[in-house]
Structure formats: C-alpha cells, structure tokens
Scaffold this motif. Sequence first.
Motif, PDB file in Angstrom:
ATOM      1  N   LEU A 192      32.462  46.139  46.924  1.00 29.72           N
ATOM      2  CA  LEU A 192      33.466  47.054  47.171  1.00 29.72           C
ATOM      3  C   LEU A 192      32.950  47.935  48.357  1.00 29.72           C
ATOM      4  CD1 LEU A 192      36.074  48.282  44.451  1.00 29.72           C
ATOM      5  CD2 LEU A 192      36.901  47.009  47.084  1.00 29.72           C
ATOM      6  N   THR A 193      31.775  48.253  48.279  1.00 26.91           N
ATOM      7  CA  THR A 193      30.648  49.046  49.613  1.00 26.91           C
ATOM      8  C   THR A 193      30.683  47.626  50.861  1.00 26.91           C
ATOM      9  OG1 THR A 193      29.354  49.956  47.538  1.00 26.91           O
ATOM     10  CG2 THR A 193      27.931  49.974  49.250  1.00 26.91           C
ATOM     11  N   LEU A 194      30.489  46.437  50.350  1.00 32.10           N
ATOM     12  CA  LEU A 194      30.531  45.796  51.906  1.00 32.10           C
ATOM     13  C   LEU A 194      31.614  45.349  52.426  1.00 32.10           C
ATOM     14  CD1 LEU A 194      28.223  43.242  52.835  1.00 32.10           C
ATOM     15  CD2 LEU A 194      29.000  41.863  51.180  1.00 32.10           C
ATOM     16  N   ILE A 195      32.434  45.710  51.894  1.00 33.34           N
ATOM     17  CA  ILE A 195      33.977  45.714  52.664  1.00 33.34           C
ATOM     18  C   ILE A 195      33.739  46.822  53.479  1.00 33.34           C
ATOM     19  CG2 ILE A 195      36.341  46.216  52.775  1.00 33.34           C
ATOM     20  CD1 ILE A 195      36.436  44.612  49.727  1.00 33.34           C
ATOM     21  N   ILE A 207      37.414  37.831  54.755  1.00 34.05           N
ATOM     22  CA  ILE A 207      37.788  37.318  53.564  1.00 34.05           C
ATOM     23  C   ILE A 207      36.570  37.503  52.092  1.00 34.05           C
ATOM     24  CG2 ILE A 207      38.005  35.315  51.590  1.00 34.05           C
ATOM     25  CD1 ILE A 207      37.879  34.007  55.406  1.00 34.05           C
ATOM     26  N   ALA A 208      37.315  38.073  50.935  1.00 35.26           N
ATOM     27  CA  ALA A 208      36.387  38.914  49.240  1.00 35.26           C
ATOM     28  C   ALA A 208      35.713  37.858  48.910  1.00 35.26           C
ATOM     29  CB  ALA A 208      36.799  40.392  49.164  1.00 35.26           C
ATOM     30  N   ALA A 209      34.697  37.696  48.296  1.00 34.28           N
ATOM     31  CA  ALA A 209      33.979  36.910  47.171  1.00 34.28           C
ATOM     32  C   ALA A 209      33.348  38.460  46.820  1.00 34.28           C
ATOM     33  CB  ALA A 209      33.338  35.538  48.137  1.00 34.28           C
ATOM     34  N   GLY A 210      33.348  37.666  45.077  1.00 37.19           N
ATOM     35  CA  GLY A 210      32.285  38.233  43.694  1.00 37.19           C
ATOM     36  C   GLY A 210      32.991  38.570  42.761  1.00 37.19           C
ATOM     37  N   GLY A 211      33.261  38.560  42.124  1.00 36.75           N
ATOM     38  CA  GLY A 211      33.946  39.298  40.804  1.00 36.75           C
ATOM     39  C   GLY A 211      35.475  39.075  40.832  1.00 36.75           C
ATOM     40  N   ILE A 212      36.243  38.375  41.243  1.00 34.41           N
ATOM     41  CA  ILE A 212      37.508  38.603  41.892  1.00 34.41           C
ATOM     42  C   ILE A 212      38.121  37.565  40.691  1.00 34.41           C
ATOM     43  CG2 ILE A 212      39.873  38.744  42.908  1.00 34.41           C
ATOM     44  CD1 ILE A 212      37.341  38.778  45.213  1.00 34.41           C
ATOM     45  N   MET A 213      38.510  38.322  39.728  1.00 33.81           N
ATOM     46  CA  MET A 213      39.762  36.602  38.710  1.00 33.81           C
ATOM     47  C   MET A 213      40.321  36.777  37.899  1.00 33.81           C
ATOM     48  SD  MET A 213      36.730  35.224  37.913  1.00 33.81           S
ATOM     49  CE  MET A 213      36.475  34.673  35.922  1.00 33.81           C
ATOM     50  N   LYS A 219      44.543  42.357  44.452  1.00 36.74           N
ATOM     51  CA  LYS A 219      44.856  43.086  45.338  1.00 36.74           C
ATOM     52  C   LYS A 219      44.296  44.800  45.542  1.00 36.74           C
ATOM     53  CE  LYS A 219      48.790  44.420  42.321  1.00 36.74           C
ATOM     54  NZ  LYS A 219      49.767  44.165  41.518  1.00 36.74           N
ATOM     55  N   ALA A 220      42.649  44.954  44.826  1.00 35.66           N
ATOM     56  CA  ALA A 220      42.208  45.932  45.277  1.00 35.66           C
ATOM     57  C   ALA A 220      41.409  45.521  46.494  1.00 35.66           C
ATOM     58  CB  ALA A 220      41.671  45.378  43.606  1.00 35.66           C
ATOM     59  N   ILE A 221      40.753  44.834  47.002  1.00 32.93           N
ATOM     60  CA  ILE A 221      39.908  44.512  47.741  1.00 32.93           C
ATOM     61  C   ILE A 221      41.207  44.575  49.075  1.00 32.93           C
ATOM     62  CG2 ILE A 221      38.436  42.834  46.561  1.00 32.93           C
ATOM     63  CD1 ILE A 221      40.559  41.187  49.032  1.00 32.93           C
ATOM     64  N   ALA A 226      40.103  44.064  53.040  1.00 29.12           N
ATOM     65  CA  ALA A 226      39.977  42.597  53.040  1.00 29.12           C
ATOM     66  C   ALA A 226      41.608  42.181  52.820  1.00 29.12           C
ATOM     67  CB  ALA A 226      39.246  41.348  52.138  1.00 29.12           C
ATOM     68  N   GLU A 227      41.721  40.732  53.936  1.00 27.68           N
ATOM     69  CA  GLU A 227      42.728  40.025  53.172  1.00 27.68           C
ATOM     70  C   GLU A 227      42.724  39.328  52.211  1.00 27.68           C
ATOM     71  OE1 GLU A 227      45.123  38.748  57.788  1.00 27.68           O
ATOM     72  OE2 GLU A 227      43.033  39.922  58.218  1.00 27.68           O
ATOM     73  N   LEU A 228      42.031  38.230  52.485  1.00 27.45           N
ATOM     74  CA  LEU A 228      42.074  37.456  51.246  1.00 27.45           C
ATOM     75  C   LEU A 228      41.007  37.384  50.768  1.00 27.45           C
ATOM     76  CD1 LEU A 228      42.667  34.193  54.164  1.00 27.45           C
ATOM     77  CD2 LEU A 228      44.557  35.670  53.572  1.00 27.45           C
ATOM     78  N   ALA A 229      40.814  36.701  49.308  1.00 28.24           N
ATOM     79  CA  ALA A 229      40.798  36.183  47.971  1.00 28.24           C
ATOM     80  C   ALA A 229      39.727  34.890  47.504  1.00 28.24           C
ATOM     81  CB  ALA A 229      40.913  36.622  46.523  1.00 28.24           C
ATOM     82  N   GLN A 230      38.625  35.217  48.294  1.00 31.17           N
ATOM     83  CA  GLN A 230      37.867  34.250  47.576  1.00 31.17           C
ATOM     84  C   GLN A 230      37.244  33.663  46.667  1.00 31.17           C
ATOM     85  OE1 GLN A 230      35.315  30.854  50.113  1.00 31.17           O
ATOM     86  NE2 GLN A 230      34.026  31.568  49.454  1.00 31.17           N
ATOM     87  N   ILE A 231      38.047  32.900  45.358  1.00 29.86           N
ATOM     88  CA  ILE A 231      37.319  32.818  43.916  1.00 29.86           C
ATOM     89  C   ILE A 231      36.689  31.585  43.254  1.00 29.86           C
ATOM     90  CG2 ILE A 231      38.961  32.746  42.067  1.00 29.86           C
ATOM     91  CD1 ILE A 231      40.786  34.071  43.424  1.00 29.86           C
TER      92      ILE A 231
END
Length: 347
Positions: A192-195, A207-213, A219-221, A226-231
């Motif tokens: 979240l700090t990085l975003i 695109i956000a990555a890290g701990g997204i499960m 929705k939080a990222i 960020a627009e998309l999540a990388q899981i």
Amino acid sequence: MTLLETLNITYPIIQAPMAGATTPELAATVSNFGGLGSLGSGTTSPEVLNDHINTMKGLTDCPFMINLMVLSEHDSSTLDSSIPAWLNEYYEKNNIKMALPARPALRFADQLQVLYDNPVPVASFTFGIISAEQVQRLQSLGTRVIGTANHPLEAKAWADIGADAVCIQGSEAGGHRGGWLPQSTNDPMGLLTLISQTRACTNIPLIAAGGIMTGQAIKAIQTAGAELAQIGTAFLTTDKCSINDTYKQALLDASQDKRSSETRLTRLFSGKQARGLLNDYLRDFAQFESAHELPPYPQLNAMTKDLRAHAKKKLDAEHQSLWAGQGVALVRQERTTQLLERLVKEL
C-alpha cells in the motif's frame, strides 16, 4: 482506456509468472477464464520457450503473458565468485556432488529474440529494465509491455521508456523481488505504501502484487490506486501448478498450522532477495545473509542448484527454496478454476 481494456481481459486478475512453477496448462486455464495467465520463462531455453508459446497459442485464443529476467551479458555469463565455505562444507557433509554450469544463467538477448520472432500478447520483465527501443519493437509487433518495480523510481523508469503498465511488487510478495535499484533492497516497501508513493510520481497504469489472496484484497488495492492484482502464492497449491509435492505440502501445512507460516526475505538461495517459508536452511545459515558474505545473483543460484535438486529428490522441504508470500496461511488445495471463481465471487 482501462488496463482491462488494454490487455483485453475480463477480470482484474493476473496469475503471477513464477519461474519453475508455471505451465502452459496453468496459464491457459487462467486466460480462458478471463484473467491473464502467464509463464515465468526466465529460466527457459529459447527453444523450449518457443515451444511453450506455440502450445499456449494452441490452448487459448485469449491474451497471455511471457515473463523474462533481464540480465546483462556479463551477469549471465560470469562465474568468478568463490563458493562460500559454509556451502562447500554442506555439500561435503551430505555427500552431494556439485557441478557448476558453464554459465550461471541463460542469455537474455536470445530469449528476447524469441519474442520478436514469435510475438505474444503481453511480455513482462523483471530483475532489470530494457531499453525504449526494445519496448517500441515489442509494441510494434502487437505486444503489450509490463515492467516490474519494487520502488517508485523503478516504476517511473518503466513509465519513461513507454511501458504499457508496471507491476509494483510489495515486500509481502513471495519469490524473487523484481527490482534492481539499491533503494528497493535497502528499504523494502509494503504494497500500500508502494502504490501511494508510485502514484505520486507517475500516472502509468499499475498492477499490484504482494500478499493478495482474496477478492477483498483485490478491491483494496484498486481503492489504493492499482487497476489489477497479480497473484502468485494462491495458485501454488492448485491443480495446474507444477511445483513438487513436498513443496506443495509444506505450503498446505503452513495453512493448516502443521508448520509455521512464517516467511523470510533471503538471499541465501540465489544471491537475490526472495521471500519463502522459513526452513532449516534459512535458520542454519542466517549468519551469512549479509551482502558482503554472498556471491551475487545468478552466481549463488547456480551454486545452490545441486543442493536444491538433492533436497527435492529426498523429499526434503527443509533445504528447498519454498517461495511463498506473507499470505501463505490462506492457501487452499483446490482446482485452479475454483480459486478463480472464488476470487471473482468476492469482487
């Protein structure tokens, strides 16, 4: 245009390109569902990479992504570091033969040439940055280009050379960190700090990555910018993932309180920071973690290859690199499509 539209996908889900864990079948399953499936191809020879691309094109008509590791010719060809004494002692004590390769990594230029000769819908890059000319050449072939960053300055560098998007990888993420500037190693940022800090310096799609499960985490990222999540980690225990059974069971055990779900950022396996489950290898050699003690990536990676292969053969989870993110306690043993359906339902 939204990033969903740019990439021509239905759901804001990218299956992370985890080298050694991803298969065309896994990636195609995700792409056919409406996400973006990807292959971690940084350790794949050009010939096999070309075959994988052709296989993907046969398995799906939907977009998919190929990920490569950006290494200089010097880094990929040089083996000039001494084998650490503690590592040499481990090999001798356990009667493991070590055979160093002629070069520690494949030539990036040869892999990139495959993407020029056999274009793919999306190409992403990690461990470094390519040139503006290389970005433009890929885009001229119809390929969308995604960079990887662990620091806002890295994200801005990708924006400046015309990348279509940047995957920003928080310190929670499993596996190797994709950044290359000293700042990203010295003070790893949470997602979240990085975003928020990246949003402040560039408008490139994120695109956000890290701990997204979960879908709630997606929705939080998105709320954060960020627009998309990388899981990644969530896919490791699904049916289409190719990791070995010992590794997969260790992840499941971590989710079922049968072993600790504690993870570490470590350089002990490869010479480059990566997050994995805490095991005996990381405990026993923790004192050698400091930068000046270790050969750099990919040299140390080549030196520990036989150690890791021996552990895999012996079904030994304590000496394998059990890459996993901080969300590992939430993994489930399920079909890949089940995971995708659950994520979408939660959105």
